[in-house]
Motif scaffolding. Structure first.
Motif, PDB file in Angstrom:
ATOM      1  N   ASP A  25     -16.182  51.866  -1.070  1.00  0.00           N
ATOM      2  CA  ASP A  25     -17.042  53.040  -1.055  1.00  0.00           C
ATOM      3  C   ASP A  25     -18.066  52.890  -2.166  1.00  0.00           C
ATOM      4  O   ASP A  25     -17.726  52.515  -3.286  1.00  0.00           O
ATOM      5  CB  ASP A  25     -16.223  54.314  -1.280  1.00  0.00           C
ATOM      6  CG  ASP A  25     -15.318  54.619  -0.099  1.00  0.00           C
ATOM      7  OD1 ASP A  25     -15.668  54.227   1.029  1.00  0.00           O
ATOM      8  OD2 ASP A  25     -14.275  55.258  -0.298  1.00  0.00           O
ATOM      9  N   ALA A  45     -28.406  52.915   4.202  1.00  0.00           N
ATOM     10  CA  ALA A  45     -27.930  53.379   2.898  1.00  0.00           C
ATOM     11  C   ALA A  45     -27.879  52.176   1.967  1.00  0.00           C
ATOM     12  O   ALA A  45     -27.266  51.169   2.282  1.00  0.00           O
ATOM     13  CB  ALA A  45     -26.548  53.999   3.029  1.00  0.00           C
ATOM     14  N   ASP A 102     -25.221  59.948  -1.785  1.00  0.00           N
ATOM     15  CA  ASP A 102     -24.008  60.242  -1.035  1.00  0.00           C
ATOM     16  C   ASP A 102     -23.091  59.028  -1.082  1.00  0.00           C
ATOM     17  O   ASP A 102     -23.497  57.935  -1.434  1.00  0.00           O
ATOM     18  CB  ASP A 102     -24.344  60.580   0.419  1.00  0.00           C
ATOM     19  CG  ASP A 102     -25.087  61.891   0.548  1.00  0.00           C
ATOM     20  OD1 ASP A 102     -24.823  62.801  -0.261  1.00  0.00           O
ATOM     21  OD2 ASP A 102     -25.924  62.005   1.446  1.00  0.00           O
ATOM     22  N   TYR A 140     -20.877  56.199   0.766  1.00  0.00           N
ATOM     23  CA  TYR A 140     -20.797  55.468   2.025  1.00  0.00           C
ATOM     24  C   TYR A 140     -19.765  54.360   1.888  1.00  0.00           C
ATOM     25  O   TYR A 140     -19.423  53.949   0.789  1.00  0.00           O
ATOM     26  CB  TYR A 140     -22.158  54.856   2.386  1.00  0.00           C
ATOM     27  CG  TYR A 140     -23.231  55.883   2.584  1.00  0.00           C
ATOM     28  CD1 TYR A 140     -23.341  56.578   3.773  1.00  0.00           C
ATOM     29  CD2 TYR A 140     -24.133  56.170   1.575  1.00  0.00           C
ATOM     30  CE1 TYR A 140     -24.317  57.539   3.958  1.00  0.00           C
ATOM     31  CE2 TYR A 140     -25.110  57.133   1.747  1.00  0.00           C
ATOM     32  CZ  TYR A 140     -25.205  57.804   2.938  1.00  0.00           C
ATOM     33  OH  TYR A 140     -26.164  58.749   3.110  1.00  0.00           O
ATOM     34  N   LEU A 191     -27.204  52.791   9.242  1.00  0.00           N
ATOM     35  CA  LEU A 191     -26.690  54.070   9.745  1.00  0.00           C
ATOM     36  C   LEU A 191     -27.225  54.328  11.150  1.00  0.00           C
ATOM     37  O   LEU A 191     -28.238  53.761  11.555  1.00  0.00           O
ATOM     38  CB  LEU A 191     -27.130  55.204   8.822  1.00  0.00           C
ATOM     39  CG  LEU A 191     -26.721  55.060   7.374  1.00  0.00           C
ATOM     40  CD1 LEU A 191     -27.378  56.150   6.544  1.00  0.00           C
ATOM     41  CD2 LEU A 191     -25.216  55.110   7.219  1.00  0.00           C
ATOM     42  N   ARG A 232     -25.767  49.534   4.210  1.00  0.00           N
ATOM     43  CA  ARG A 232     -25.087  49.836   5.459  1.00  0.00           C
ATOM     44  C   ARG A 232     -26.117  50.456   6.397  1.00  0.00           C
ATOM     45  O   ARG A 232     -26.819  51.397   6.026  1.00  0.00           O
ATOM     46  CB  ARG A 232     -23.953  50.809   5.219  1.00  0.00           C
ATOM     47  CG  ARG A 232     -23.273  51.209   6.516  1.00  0.00           C
ATOM     48  CD  ARG A 232     -22.178  52.212   6.281  1.00  0.00           C
ATOM     49  NE  ARG A 232     -21.672  52.644   7.549  1.00  0.00           N
ATOM     50  CZ  ARG A 232     -20.459  52.415   7.985  1.00  0.00           C
ATOM     51  NH1 ARG A 232     -19.607  51.778   7.205  1.00  0.00           N
ATOM     52  NH2 ARG A 232     -20.049  52.824   9.148  1.00  0.00           N
TER      53      ARG A 232
END
Length: 49
Positions: A17, A31, A3, A5, A46, A44
């Motif tokens: 990103d 992540a 995904d 992030y 979460l 990062r």
């Protein structure tokens, strides 16, 4: 399952990103991925699901 992030790249010194996967260690979701510009590892923390 990668995904997108938003995280801070320490080498570029900018928010970017990145595509990463979610890992869980000691009850923390994180992540992990790489910076699309310089290739440095980014992560990062979460929130809880």
């Amino acid at each position: 399952m990668a995904d997108t992030y938003n995280g801070y790249c320490v080498k570029c010194k900018e928010k970017r990103d990145f595509e990463g996967e979610v890992h869980e260690t000691n009850g923390r979701r994180m992540a992990k991925g790489t910076c699309p510009v310089c290739g440095t590892k980014m992560n990062r923390i979460l929130g809880k699901a």
